[in-house]
Design a protein around this motif. Structure first.
Motif, short mmCIF file in Angstrom:
data_model
loop_
_atom_site.label_atom_id
_atom_site.label_comp_id
_atom_site.label_asym_id
_atom_site.label_seq_id
_atom_site.Cartn_x
_atom_site.Cartn_y
_atom_site.Cartn_z
N SER A 218 48.67 41.28 39.15
CA SER A 218 47.42 41.88 39.57
C SER A 218 47.32 43.32 39.09
CB SER A 218 47.30 41.82 41.10
OG SER A 218 46.17 42.53 41.55
N GLU A 219 48.40 44.07 39.25
CA GLU A 219 48.40 45.47 38.81
C GLU A 219 48.31 45.58 37.29
OE1 GLU A 219 48.68 49.71 39.16
OE2 GLU A 219 47.97 48.08 40.42
N VAL A 220 48.98 44.67 36.59
CA VAL A 220 48.90 44.66 35.13
C VAL A 220 47.46 44.41 34.68
CG1 VAL A 220 49.59 43.40 33.04
CG2 VAL A 220 51.31 44.02 34.75
N SER A 221 46.82 43.43 35.29
CA SER A 221 45.43 43.12 34.94
C SER A 221 44.51 44.30 35.24
CB SER A 221 44.96 41.88 35.69
OG SER A 221 45.71 40.74 35.31
N ALA A 222 44.76 44.95 36.37
CA ALA A 222 43.93 46.12 36.72
C ALA A 222 44.09 47.22 35.68
CB ALA A 222 44.33 46.63 38.10
N HIS A 223 45.32 47.44 35.22
CA HIS A 223 45.54 48.47 34.19
C HIS A 223 44.83 48.10 32.89
CE1 HIS A 223 48.42 51.68 35.45
NE2 HIS A 223 48.53 50.87 36.49
N GLU A 224 44.81 46.84 32.56
CA GLU A 224 44.08 46.43 31.36
C GLU A 224 42.60 46.78 31.47
OE1 GLU A 224 45.90 42.73 29.07
OE2 GLU A 224 45.43 42.19 31.15
N ARG A 225 42.09 46.77 32.70
CA ARG A 225 40.68 47.13 32.92
C ARG A 225 40.47 48.62 33.08
NH1 ARG A 225 41.47 43.18 36.89
NH2 ARG A 225 41.15 44.76 38.51
N GLY A 226 41.60 49.38 33.10
CA GLY A 226 41.50 50.82 33.25
C GLY A 226 41.59 51.31 34.66
N VAL A 227 42.13 50.49 35.58
CA VAL A 227 42.25 50.86 37.00
C VAL A 227 43.70 50.73 37.43
CG1 VAL A 227 41.54 50.31 39.36
CG2 VAL A 227 39.92 50.04 37.46
N CYS A 228 44.19 51.73 38.17
CA CYS A 228 45.52 51.64 38.77
C CYS A 228 45.34 51.36 40.25
CB CYS A 228 46.32 52.94 38.58
SG CYS A 228 47.93 52.92 39.39
N GLU A 229 45.78 50.20 40.71
CA GLU A 229 45.60 49.81 42.12
C GLU A 229 46.37 50.73 43.06
OE1 GLU A 229 46.62 45.69 42.32
OE2 GLU A 229 44.64 45.03 41.65
N ILE A 230 47.51 51.25 42.62
CA ILE A 230 48.26 52.17 43.46
C ILE A 230 47.45 53.44 43.69
CG2 ILE A 230 50.35 53.59 43.61
CD1 ILE A 230 50.97 50.70 43.97
N ALA A 231 46.94 54.00 42.60
CA ALA A 231 46.13 55.23 42.71
C ALA A 231 44.88 54.99 43.54
CB ALA A 231 45.76 55.74 41.34
N ALA A 232 44.36 53.75 43.47
CA ALA A 232 43.13 53.42 44.21
C ALA A 232 43.41 53.07 45.67
CB ALA A 232 42.41 52.26 43.52
N GLY A 233 44.71 53.03 46.05
CA GLY A 233 45.05 52.76 47.43
C GLY A 233 45.15 51.30 47.78
N VAL A 234 45.31 50.43 46.75
CA VAL A 234 45.46 49.00 46.99
C VAL A 234 46.95 48.69 47.11
CG1 VAL A 234 45.06 46.67 46.12
CG2 VAL A 234 43.38 48.50 45.69
N ALA A 235 47.37 48.03 48.21
CA ALA A 235 48.79 47.74 48.43
C ALA A 235 49.32 46.81 47.35
CB ALA A 235 48.99 47.10 49.81
N VAL A 236 50.54 47.10 46.86
CA VAL A 236 51.19 46.26 45.85
C VAL A 236 52.52 45.81 46.40
CG1 VAL A 236 52.17 46.22 43.55
CG2 VAL A 236 50.05 47.44 43.92
#
Length: 418
Positions: free
Chosen positions: A400-418
């Motif tokens: 999920s985090e890898v896919s988000a980075h491909e889209r230009g979003v970091c889930e950690i920085a956005a506050g999404v639990a990993v």
């Protein structure tokens, strides 16, 4: 935790070495031979058959990363029928590991007891010891221990070698190259060291903890040695927790101890992401970390290994994608650059990981998978394979985090639990 010794075992910071029930049991008394003998008796002279029987019964495996059965190494060297070489490899090039350095500074004579027991059983008169060039405090500790041994006139010769430093400098073939007077980098080998190592002779080369475990086994006997651990994996193991940063700890636990208990002992919450096995290891997400135990059989169920006993907890605010990119960039710079996978493949993989970490890189996962496949199994040493294993665990366990980075979003920085 209480009752620990703080020593300069780490690269950039002090490492807390916790008193343990076996290998680290006497460290509070000091590293001298007199203090050591108050805890551990001098090893008896064993025939090689007696040594092999003990090693087989206790199922001791190498603690440098590969986990190869030590009895098989010894048997291979014996079956060669030629003059043998013994090397204690305490070089420890992995930044996250400090256990061998800690042993050589707090309990050097336990390591030398194990080396002596094996050397005498194999008819070896010369023990070679390799220490890390990037940890200068280790050398004087080993020199002091060797001087005490020489003063006894035990008939054994000791020589100490210092590596040139770096991640691959402690690899077995890199150590052989160092001992033979060449550059301290790995080369392609067609036979194991126990068959053809130093100057083509059968070479028993293993890390410091392995020899310390042998000393404990010889002193305790197989039954007492196996009174802790699991029936399949008896004994204890040394771990370095958070050894690549401040607050690192070297501790000893029984094999089979839950990873969550190790984390609690070191002041971490049990349900956090962990990089297990070091920079060539595997990412474990929180839901896996809370279930795993410190044993080969348990870890293999998720494709992980204990490696050299390295546990790197990840801060909840840190991104595994970003950290993996940084580690791969470091590993690409640490290669021997003697074959295509190291010279070309790892820099390309590091670049692909950097693009993913930066974000907004469609197709980055596919490119990373392609490059990982190209470097795996094709290098002169295991460095490319270990790097690809680390990256592969990121792709599998943090999709999920890898896919988000491909889209230009970091889930950690956005506050999404990993």
């Amino acid at each position: 935790m209480t009752g620990y010794v703080v020593t300069r075992a780490g690269y950039a910071s002090d490492i807390a070495v916790v008193v343990g029930e076996r290998l680290l049991s006497g460290i509070a008394h000091g590293p001298g031979l007199g203090e050591h003998r108050a805890t551990w008796p001098a090893p008896p002279h064993l025939h090689v058959r007696e040594l092999l029987a003990l090693l087989t019964a206790a199922e001791i495996r190498g603690r440098g990363g590969a986990g190869f059965p030590f009895a098989r190494k010894v048997a291979t060297a014996v079956e060669s029928g030629r003059r043998r070489v013994l090397v204690v490899n305490a070089s420890e090039g992995e930044p996250g590991s400090a256990k061998d350095s800690a042993l050589m500074m707090t309990a050097p004579h336990l390591v030398l007891d194990g080396a002596e027991a094996v050397a005498r059983a194999l008819g070896v008169k010369h023990i070679r010891i390799v220490v890390p060039g990037e940890r200068p405090a280790v050398l004087p500790s080993v020199e002091a221990a060797v001087a005490e041994r020489k003063a006894l006139g035990d008939g054994l010769r000791y020589d100490i070698w210092t590596t040139g430093g770096g991640f691959v400098g402690g690899q077995a073939r890199a150590v052989i190259e160092l001992l033979e007077g060449r550059e301290n980098l790995p080369v392609t080998a067609w036979q194991p060291e126990a068959v053809s190592g130093f100057k083509g002779r059968p070479t028993l080369l293993s890390n410091a903890e392995t020899f310390a475990q042998v000393a404990a086994l010889v002193a305790l006997g197989a039954a007492r040695f196996g009174s802790v651990g699991t029936p399949e994996e008896p004994g204890t193991t040394l771990l370095t927790v958070a050894g690549d940063g401040p607050g690192g700890v070297v501790l000893e636990v029984a094999l089979g101890t839950p990873l969550s208990e190790v984390l609690r002992l070191c002041g971490y919450e049990p349900d956090i992401t962990v990089l297990l096995g070091g920079y060539h290891g595997m990412w474990l997400p929180p839901e896996q970390a809370v279930q795993r135990r410190m044993s080969r059989s348990d870890l293999s169920s998720v494709g992980a290994t204990l490696g050299a006993g390295i546990v790197l907890p990840l801060d909840r605010q840190a991104c595994p994608v970003t950290l993996t990119a940084a580690v791969v960039d470091y590993l690409a710079g640490q290669s021997a650059r003697r074959c295509g996978p190291c010279k070309n493949g790892l820099p390309a993989l590091a670049e692909a990981c950097a693009h993913l970490a930066t974000g907004g890189a469609p197709g980055a996962r596919e490119r990373i998978e392609q490059l990982s496949g190209l470097v795996t199994g094709r290098g002169a040493c295991a460095h490319p394979d270990g790097t690809a294993r680390l990256v592969g665990s990121l792709l599998r366990n943090f999709g999920s985090e890898v896919s988000a980075h491909e889209r230009g979003v970091c889930e950690i920085a956005a506050g999404v639990a990993v």
